[in-house]
Design an enzyme around this catalytic site. Structure first.
Site, PDB file in Angstrom:
ATOM      1  N   LYS A   1       0.858  -1.183   0.000  1.00 10.33           N
ATOM      2  CA  LYS A   1       0.000   0.000   0.000  1.00 10.33           C
ATOM      3  C   LYS A   1       0.894   1.232   0.000  1.00 10.33           C
ATOM      4  O   LYS A   1       1.753   1.381   0.853  1.00 10.33           O
ATOM      5  CB  LYS A   1      -0.917  -0.017   1.225  1.00 10.33           C
TER       6      LYS A   1
ATOM      7  N   LYS B   1      -6.806   7.852  -0.765  1.00 16.05           N
ATOM      8  CA  LYS B   1      -8.056   8.275  -0.118  1.00 16.05           C
ATOM      9  C   LYS B   1      -8.764   9.324  -0.978  1.00 16.05           C
ATOM     10  O   LYS B   1      -9.113  10.416  -0.526  1.00 16.05           O
ATOM     11  CB  LYS B   1      -7.798   8.778   1.298  1.00 16.05           C
TER      12      LYS B   1
ATOM     13  N   ILE C   1     -14.825  15.332  -6.785  1.00 17.93           N
ATOM     14  CA  ILE C   1     -15.938  15.192  -7.720  1.00 17.93           C
ATOM     15  C   ILE C   1     -15.648  14.034  -8.679  1.00 17.93           C
ATOM     16  O   ILE C   1     -14.489  13.620  -8.829  1.00 17.93           O
ATOM     17  CB  ILE C   1     -16.183  16.496  -8.498  1.00 17.93           C
TER      18      ILE C   1
ATOM     19  N   ASN D   1     -15.296  13.591 -11.911  1.00 17.15           N
ATOM     20  CA  ASN D   1     -14.294  13.736 -12.969  1.00 17.15           C
ATOM     21  C   ASN D   1     -12.877  13.731 -12.409  1.00 17.15           C
ATOM     22  O   ASN D   1     -11.973  13.118 -12.980  1.00 17.15           O
ATOM     23  CB  ASN D   1     -14.531  15.026 -13.754  1.00 17.15           C
TER      24      ASN D   1
ATOM     25  N   SER E   1      -8.271   4.710  11.638  1.00 18.72           N
ATOM     26  CA  SER E   1      -7.666   4.018  12.774  1.00 18.72           C
ATOM     27  C   SER E   1      -7.125   4.911  13.883  1.00 18.72           C
ATOM     28  O   SER E   1      -6.847   4.439  14.977  1.00 18.72           O
ATOM     29  CB  SER E   1      -6.536   3.112  12.273  1.00 18.72           C
TER      30      SER E   1
ATOM     31  N   PRO F   1      -5.953  -1.311   8.976  1.00 17.27           N
ATOM     32  CA  PRO F   1      -4.731  -0.647   9.402  1.00 17.27           C
ATOM     33  C   PRO F   1      -4.723  -0.435  10.916  1.00 17.27           C
ATOM     34  O   PRO F   1      -5.739  -0.649  11.589  1.00 17.27           O
ATOM     35  CB  PRO F   1      -4.824   0.699   8.682  1.00 17.27           C
TER      36      PRO F   1
ATOM     37  N   GLY G   1       0.425  -2.416  15.277  1.00 15.95           N
ATOM     38  CA  GLY G   1       1.814  -2.025  15.543  1.00 15.95           C
ATOM     39  C   GLY G   1       1.891  -0.676  16.206  1.00 15.95           C
ATOM     40  O   GLY G   1       1.476  -0.504  17.360  1.00 15.95           O
TER      41      GLY G   1
ATOM     42  N   ARG H   1       5.157   0.881   9.827  1.00 19.51           N
ATOM     43  CA  ARG H   1       6.420   1.170  10.490  1.00 19.51           C
ATOM     44  C   ARG H   1       7.078  -0.042  11.121  1.00 19.51           C
ATOM     45  O   ARG H   1       8.314  -0.129  11.185  1.00 19.51           O
ATOM     46  CB  ARG H   1       6.209   2.277  11.537  1.00 19.51           C
TER      47      ARG H   1
END
Length: 210
Positions: free
Chosen positions: A32, A60, A64, A66, A113, A163, A166, A187
């Site tokens: 990711k 994330k 809009i 387009n 998270s 997520p 750790g 991490r």
């Protein structure tokens, strides 16, 4: 057995990021990648890391339709196999992502998270949106397994990536028990002295929990 581990590679050094990606690739389901690495290295880093493992762009996306489409086209053309988007802009914005290439993965953020990360998220509505647009899965926090349990009930067979394990204090065992399919670790792997060894250990722990 397929790995249930996803590496959150939040490095900003492209050389080190590529080295880590190559080393951990045998032990992860995907890598990711967030904005810090792409902004410091350019979109080509997606292409480079996708040579080693499946890449999910954790941008994330929240704009809009387009703009969402343009972002999605760029990352898919660069080699990403998936993208993460927010639900709150509504169904049309999510559909614009899905329509770019329905064979690629779309994960919808249901709640986050960090502390108080879920205060302004409508879990039921966002789960309904994920189903409506045909998302691959959703993001739900390992730091709040009670949310995962609720989300699993709402989304049925969609995948859950969690997520917060750790550094943020989430527990992979509790997340998996609540219904998560994949655990995201950052991490604890990429800052370790031996990322490959750390990734292998995390992956084995998840197998034990299966």
């Amino acid at each position: 057995m397929a790995s249930r581990l996803v590496l959150a590679l939040d490095e900003t050094d492209s050389v080190r990021a590529c080295r880590i990606a190559e080393e951990v690739a045998p032990f992860v389901a995907a890598i990711k990648m967030n904005y810090p690495l792409v902004l410091s290295s350019g979109l080509g880093i997606v292409t480079e890391i996708s040579k080693f493992a499946k890449v999910i762009c954790d941008f994330k996306v929240a704009d809009i339709p387009n703009t969402n489409r343009l972002i999605t086209e760029s990352v898919f053309e660069a080699g990403a196999q998936g993208i993460i988007a927010h639900a709150f802009p509504g169904p049309e914005s999510l559909k614009a992502i899905r329509e770019v290439d329905s064979s690629k993965d779309l994960f919808v953020v249901i709640t986050m998270s960090h502390p108080r990360g879920g205060d302004f998220f409508d879990i039921e509505a966002f789960c309904s949106l994920a189903l409506e647009v045909g998302a691959t899965g959703v993001i739900a926090p390992a730091t709040r397994p009670e949310d995962i349990l609720r989300i699993r009930d709402l989304i049925g067979s969609l995948k859950i990536m969690s997520p917060g394990v750790g550094a943020q204090g989430g527990n992979s065992k509790e997340a998996l028990k609540a219904g998560a399919d994949f655990i995201i670790v950052g991490r604890g792997i990429y800052l370790s002295d031996n990322p490959a060894e750390a990734a292998e250990q995390y992956s084995r722990d998840l197998e034990i929990d299966d």
